[in-house]
Enzyme design. Structure first.
Site, PDB file in Angstrom:
ATOM      1  N   ASP A 213      93.016  17.412  82.786  1.00  0.00           N
ATOM      2  CA  ASP A 213      93.850  16.536  83.304  1.00  0.00           C
ATOM      3  C   ASP A 213      93.880  16.074  85.429  1.00  0.00           C
ATOM      4  O   ASP A 213      93.124  17.050  85.976  1.00  0.00           O
ATOM      5  CB  ASP A 213      95.213  15.814  83.070  1.00  0.00           C
ATOM      6  N   HIS A 280     100.017  12.504  86.342  1.00  0.00           N
ATOM      7  CA  HIS A 280      99.321  12.093  84.856  1.00  0.00           C
ATOM      8  C   HIS A 280      99.444  13.038  84.014  1.00  0.00           C
ATOM      9  O   HIS A 280     100.395  13.095  82.520  1.00  0.00           O
ATOM     10  CB  HIS A 280      98.045  11.529  85.398  1.00  0.00           C
ATOM     11  N   SER A 473      96.189   7.309  76.776  1.00  0.00           N
ATOM     12  CA  SER A 473      96.083   8.723  77.484  1.00  0.00           C
ATOM     13  C   SER A 473      96.857   9.071  76.699  1.00  0.00           C
ATOM     14  O   SER A 473      97.314  10.201  76.502  1.00  0.00           O
ATOM     15  CB  SER A 473      96.793   8.568  78.924  1.00  0.00           C
TER      16      SER A 473
END
Length: 653
Positions: A213, A280, A473
């Site tokens: 990520d 994120h 996600s």
């Protein structure tokens, strides 16, 4: 607190337009190329391309000789009409040359053109390369993005940290049993994953989870002990934010903002507006297990006893396939040239990222997944947030991955979630609005809550911020954490780790059906993941498959053997609507009989179907099989060896 994230690749133009050639080049371009050797679907996702991944055939000079590879692509550029003799006419596109970048872990080569090619020019080059006998496969090197999740309103954010993981009670409905218990927001929880009951037996200890990520940031409530052991696989300096090209040690998130130059010009457009850093990877990793649990602070993580290995593959502008594919192999313990081998190989890998295009088995992304699977790693992928069929997204459509759709607290498919036959299972990603509607008022239990960072560009060290996101996600790390719980439980029981195929079969066998069923043309796989049931089934409790051998649809299990009177049980999960179920044994030596039954293991005295011919060629065919777990019992009438077992069915559309 920043909650912005990049959009997953959006359809920017019709595929027909992407495949068209400009009038000036049309005469030089092959009209179709070789479809079996190329993939043009990813050209939908961005306006221009200057990097191409070419897989050369074994035995070709290009496979081992960089100069030959450059010459090969140069010749294709010439055939495509992109090499212009003499000086370019004012206003005409510049002539194109090519340079070699590097060899990928899967054996393909990355080459870069001297200027970006628009979609039609890129399509022309790919077509010409696909006609070359030395080329096995060619694709553009696409920039992927973290899935564009919905951020929770700041009005919903937790304001202070209180003892005993108090936020767990109010905010983390997703980790509780889907038993209809009313949340603090007054909603019946029908969409949870039953993680709280799984913690009685497993917390993920002994398992490494790799999160590919944006990297990870330090936080008072997050375990970052493997931060330095991770790696930053972003090679391009524009994407990484470093002064020079090249990969560096450490899986740390240094920020991915695009509100300043050069990223404001280079990375933003109508589909990708300027945004602050997303953090994120910290949020995703925290859901999977990085969030410290039972520590009198903040939230809880699923496999909080596991170790999280952060791998940075997304930065400013997103992340290239070539870097992501290398990172998949490396995370699983495979070798990547120029990078020290991973000293903490992962048994489960999370990818909450993606973009446009499909992913056949010949694609380098699929080859990277296959390499990870062969090393024993389960690869879990977000389905995407475009409300389209996941077969149109990559890596969601790659063979070998577990693709996860998103559901909300009512168990309804989230309005944004991708769907379809490429999806294996669903998990909570958050429905955003009251009753998981597609609009209305945001509610606390419409989101997945975890640690974040409050920095707008670079990270705040040892931050104490939390935030909510809704998206696939967030759905995928629920499955990732559940897999870690399953494997950890097996380690504690002294059992061998499950293979990726066995993990998938067990997840699907134990998933619970959503109370709000999706439409037939919007399927979300076998149901919603049940962490407790899956973990207990993995160690043979509660009617799970235990030591049964898991079959994968259409995949032959060769080399089976047994003694006279032995009995080996195999399982195959058959979804609703499947047709033409075939259960077979063949080849090898000796004599076996086959007994099949739905829901429980059969025998010679208790079966639904049987085949008892002399020898090893046994077959049961069911035109319209019942949905559920089919048990196939192979009994040795005499000793047998080298027998193949195959279960297959035609999947529902």
């Amino acid at each position: 607190m920043n909650n912005n994230v990049f959009r997953m690749g959006v359809l920017a133009a019709a595929l027909a337009a992407a495949m068209a050639t400009t009038a000036g080049f049309a005469a030089a371009v092959s009209p179709t190329g070789n479809p079996a050797r190329m993939n043009l679907t990813a050209l939908q996702g961005q306006p221009s391309f200057d990097r191409f991944i070419v897989t050369y055939r074994q035995g070709s000079s290009e496979r081992t000789n960089r100069a030959a590879a450059v010459q090969n692509v140069g010749a294709a550029l010439n055939r495509a009409g992109l090499v212009r003799a003499g000086r370019s006419v004012a206003g005409a596109p510049a002539s194109v040359s090519v340079r070699y970048q590097r060899k990928l872990a899967v054996g393909a080569d990355l080459l870069r053109t001297s200027r970006p090619l628009d979609r039609s020019e890129a399509a022309a080059l790919i077509r010409q390369l696909s006609t070359d006998p030395a080329v096995a496969y060619v694709v553009p090197d696409v920039l992927r993005h973290r899935v564009r999740d919905v951020p929770a309103s700041k009005l919903l954010q937790p304001q202070t940290v209180t003892p005993n993981d108090t936020y767990y009670a109010k905010y983390q409905w997703n980790l509780k049993a889907p038993d209809g218990a009313v949340t603090t927001e007054g909603h019946a929880n029908l969409g949870g994953t039953n993680v709280n009951n799984a913690w009685d037996l497993s917390d993920g200890t002994g398992v490494v989870i790799a999160v590919l990520d944006t990297g990870i940031t330090t936080h008072v409530d997050v375990d970052t002990s493997l931060g330095d052991a991770g790696y930053d696989f972003i090679e391009d300096s524009l994407v990484s934010g470093r002064a020079t090209d090249g990969r560096v040690p450490g899986g740390w998130d240094t920020g991915d903002w695009t509100t300043e130059e050069p990223w404001l010009t280079e990375c933003t457009d109508a589909d990708h507006p300027p945004e602050d850093s997303s953090w994120h990877g910290t949020h995703v990793a925290s859901t999977a297990g990085a969030e410290l649990t039972n520590n009198a602070v903040g939230m809880a993580g699923i496999a909080h006893g596991a170790k999280i290995l952060p791998v940075r593959v997304l930065g400013h502008c997103g992340g290239y396939d070539s870097d992501i594919n290398d990172a998949i192999v490396w995370a699983a313990g495979g070798h990547v040239d120029g990078v020290p081998d991973n000293t903490h190989p992962a048994k489960v890998i999370n990818l909450s990222l993606g973009g446009a295009g499909n992913c056949p088995a010949s694609d380098p992304a699929a080859q990277a997944v296959a390499a990870a699977n062969a090393l024993g790693a389960v690869v879990v992928v977000s389905a995407g947030n475009e409300n389209i069929d996941a077969s149109q997204a990559s890596p969601a459509s790659c063979p070998g991955v577990i693709t996860v759709a998103s559901t909300g607290i009512t168990s309804r498919r989230a309005f944004y979630s991708n769907y379809g036959s490429a999806v294996e299972i669903a998990a909570p990603g958050g429905g955003v609005y009251e009753n998981d509607a597609s609009s209305g008022t945001q509610v606390n239990d419409g989101f997945i809550w975890q640690a974040l960072n409050s920095g707008t560009t670079t990270p705040v060290p040892d931050d104490d911020s939390y935030g909510g996101y809704a998206g696939t996600s967030q759905a995928s790390p629920h499955v990732t954490g559940t897999v870690a719980l399953m494997q950890s439980a097996r380690l504690a029981a002294g059992m061998a780790l499950m293979t990726p195929a066995e993990v998938l079969a067990t997840l699907q066998q134990t998933a619970h059906a959503p109370s709000v069923a999706p439409p037939a043309n919007r399927g979300i796989g076998a149901g919603i993941v049940d962490a407790n049931a899956a973990m207990r089934a993995a160690i043979g409790e509660d009617g799970g498959p235990g030591e049964a051998v898991v079959l994968t649809n259409g995949v032959t299990l060769a080399g089976q053997s047994g003694s006279a009177a032995s009995s080996t049980v195999y399982t195959l999960v058959v979804p609703a609507g499947a047709m033409a179920l075939s259960l077979r044994t063949y080849g090898g030596s000796g004599n076996v009989s086959l007994y099949a039954k739905v829901g429980a293991a059969g025998s010679a005295s208790d079966y639904g179907y049987k085949s008892t011919r002399p020898g090893n060629s046994e077959s049961v065919v069911v035109a319209r099989p019942a949905a559920g777990t089919w048990y196939v019992t192979v009994v040795g009438e005499t000793a047998f060896a080298g027998v193949s077992v195959l279960g297959s069915f035609r999947a529902p559309h």
